[in-house]
Design a protein around this motif. Sequence first.
Motif, PDB file in Angstrom:
ATOM      1  N   SER A 114       0.829  -1.205   0.000  1.00 30.34           N
ATOM      2  CA  SER A 114       0.000   0.000   0.000  1.00 30.34           C
ATOM      3  C   SER A 114       0.865   1.257   0.000  1.00 30.34           C
ATOM      4  O   SER A 114       0.561   2.238  -0.694  1.00 30.34           O
ATOM      5  N   LEU A 115       1.941   1.235   0.783  1.00 31.53           N
ATOM      6  CA  LEU A 115       2.843   2.383   0.807  1.00 31.53           C
ATOM      7  C   LEU A 115       3.440   2.636  -0.574  1.00 31.53           C
ATOM      8  O   LEU A 115       3.461   3.779  -1.062  1.00 31.53           O
ATOM      9  N   LEU A 116       3.921   1.575  -1.233  1.00 29.59           N
ATOM     10  CA  LEU A 116       4.510   1.739  -2.559  1.00 29.59           C
ATOM     11  C   LEU A 116       3.472   2.213  -3.568  1.00 29.59           C
ATOM     12  O   LEU A 116       3.746   3.082  -4.408  1.00 29.59           O
ATOM     13  N   ARG A 117       2.290   1.648  -3.492  1.00 26.36           N
ATOM     14  CA  ARG A 117       1.238   2.002  -4.458  1.00 26.36           C
ATOM     15  C   ARG A 117       0.806   3.456  -4.304  1.00 26.36           C
ATOM     16  O   ARG A 117       0.652   4.178  -5.298  1.00 26.36           O
ATOM     17  N   ARG A 156      -7.458   0.852  -9.373  1.00 24.25           N
ATOM     18  CA  ARG A 156      -7.377  -0.400 -10.136  1.00 24.25           C
ATOM     19  C   ARG A 156      -5.961  -0.980 -10.136  1.00 24.25           C
ATOM     20  O   ARG A 156      -5.364  -1.210 -11.191  1.00 24.25           O
ATOM     21  N   PRO A 157      -5.372  -1.218  -8.965  1.00 28.14           N
ATOM     22  CA  PRO A 157      -4.015  -1.779  -8.939  1.00 28.14           C
ATOM     23  C   PRO A 157      -4.006  -3.204  -9.480  1.00 28.14           C
ATOM     24  O   PRO A 157      -4.811  -4.031  -9.068  1.00 28.14           O
ATOM     25  N   ARG A 158      -3.081  -3.481 -10.376  1.00 25.55           N
ATOM     26  CA  ARG A 158      -2.987  -4.814 -10.973  1.00 25.55           C
ATOM     27  C   ARG A 158      -1.660  -4.959 -11.707  1.00 25.55           C
ATOM     28  O   ARG A 158      -0.986  -3.961 -11.994  1.00 25.55           O
ATOM     29  N   ARG A 159      -1.283  -6.168 -12.023  1.00 24.52           N
ATOM     30  CA  ARG A 159       0.013  -6.414 -12.657  1.00 24.52           C
ATOM     31  C   ARG A 159       0.128  -5.717 -14.005  1.00 24.52           C
ATOM     32  O   ARG A 159       1.187  -5.196 -14.357  1.00 24.52           O
ATOM     33  N   ALA A 160      -0.948  -5.702 -14.778  1.00 28.23           N
ATOM     34  CA  ALA A 160      -0.895  -5.061 -16.094  1.00 28.23           C
ATOM     35  C   ALA A 160      -0.577  -3.574 -15.957  1.00 28.23           C
ATOM     36  O   ALA A 160       0.138  -3.003 -16.797  1.00 28.23           O
ATOM     37  N   LEU A 161      -1.080  -2.949 -14.903  1.00 28.85           N
ATOM     38  CA  LEU A 161      -0.813  -1.526 -14.684  1.00 28.85           C
ATOM     39  C   LEU A 161       0.663  -1.302 -14.367  1.00 28.85           C
ATOM     40  O   LEU A 161       1.288  -0.374 -14.899  1.00 28.85           O
ATOM     41  N   VAL A 214       8.736  -3.256 -10.050  1.00 30.49           N
ATOM     42  CA  VAL A 214       9.136  -4.665 -10.080  1.00 30.49           C
ATOM     43  C   VAL A 214       8.596  -5.392  -8.849  1.00 30.49           C
ATOM     44  O   VAL A 214       8.075  -6.512  -8.939  1.00 30.49           O
ATOM     45  N   ILE A 215       8.715  -4.750  -7.676  1.00 25.39           N
ATOM     46  CA  ILE A 215       8.212  -5.363  -6.443  1.00 25.39           C
ATOM     47  C   ILE A 215       6.700  -5.566  -6.518  1.00 25.39           C
ATOM     48  O   ILE A 215       6.184  -6.640  -6.185  1.00 25.39           O
ATOM     49  N   LEU A 216       5.970  -4.542  -6.956  1.00 24.41           N
ATOM     50  CA  LEU A 216       4.514  -4.658  -7.044  1.00 24.41           C
ATOM     51  C   LEU A 216       4.108  -5.719  -8.064  1.00 24.41           C
ATOM     52  O   LEU A 216       3.147  -6.469  -7.848  1.00 24.41           O
TER      53      LEU A 216
END
Length: 426
Positions: free
Chosen positions: A308-311, A369-374, A415-417
Amino acid sequence: MKVLVCGASGFIGTAVAARLAAAGHHVLRGVRHVERAGDVAIDYGADLQPCAWLDRLRGVDAVVNAVGIIRENGAASFEALHSGAPAALFAACAEAGVRRVVQVSALGAGQGDTAYFASKRAADEVLMSLPLEWIILRPALVFGREGGSAAMFCRLASMPLTIAPALGAARFQPLHVDDLADAVVAALDPETPAQRVFDIAGSTAVGYEGMLAAYRSGMGFAPAPVLRVPAALMALAARAGRSLPAALLTPDNWRMLRAGSALAQGDTAGAAATRELLGRAPRAVTDFIPSAEREVFRLRALAAWRASLLRWTLAIVWLATALVSALIYPRAGSLALLAGVGIQGVPAVVALYGAAALDAALGIACIMRPRRALWLAQGALILGYSVAIAACLPEYLWHPFGPLLKNLPILAILVILYAEEKTWTT
């Protein structure tokens, strides 16, 4: 004995069912969704009449009610889950000839004035009025690896700065879930006298900061500085949390937090009752996290707030960039930069405001909309314009403030997310 455990898929119910099975009892898991053979479908939101329970109680010797919620959400109300359905269940137990009923209530239910406590107390009083062998357990805060409140406190304890609300003299005496499960097993023993209410808690009474410090130490973290949050600010946050479905902090929960969760000072009877049920002293808070599970607790706690902090950091970067590009930085300066990479005239204006709009959209997407594609799209975009700027405006690559080099930590965040598609808390 054949024992029906209501709420057997929940945090406390899971521990109770496992401990009863290990003790040799035939356990029927009362669950909302049947998952395995022997499960009994129950719906505390709908099973509000004794007749709904009679068939389920056929052949049952004892019942444990471990259903509970910490805040209401839609149809999951305190009135239904804490008082209405349990009252119907208890009345059906009396009619069906169930010998013993153990109700897992809450410490403070006897006199607490919140809706949570009132609903627990209502069920307790119904049970006490019936001709049954009943035992009511009122535990303090319950700690365990799968517990929601334990996860929240461990998450707070794992942060580099301990955030502590102003709670005055409030004390906490958390009880390990395994000790609670052992207490339930003991309460079902026919040798344990019935018609009793047990206030049970762990061996250690500490303040809020002391509780978090114990969890922090148990997870292997060094002591952290403390930031004390004024009570007025916490009250505002609690009011805001009332409108957020997933928030654990609500006005009622804030009141319960300020009241603490411990046996009354000098309550030797309560401490003796816990030891009586367990046949030993309950676990101390410093023993809640065994060394073999330290790393699991540690990684789960970090994962709960790290992503959450990174996002949110990424979201702020994108939104601030959009604002600066579109409204703050001189337009002539922005157009001059674009001219340096070969974009001029109307295409430059379109590129400037189009890029600002894209930045704003990416910032909003980080939140909504957090997701890998983003993360993949953002990484490709940052790499693309970094390469273009390095080739066309190499002075920014060697600039003493490192405007391009600072894209490297942003790429590391992405990369981490991207790698953590599912967190430890999923």
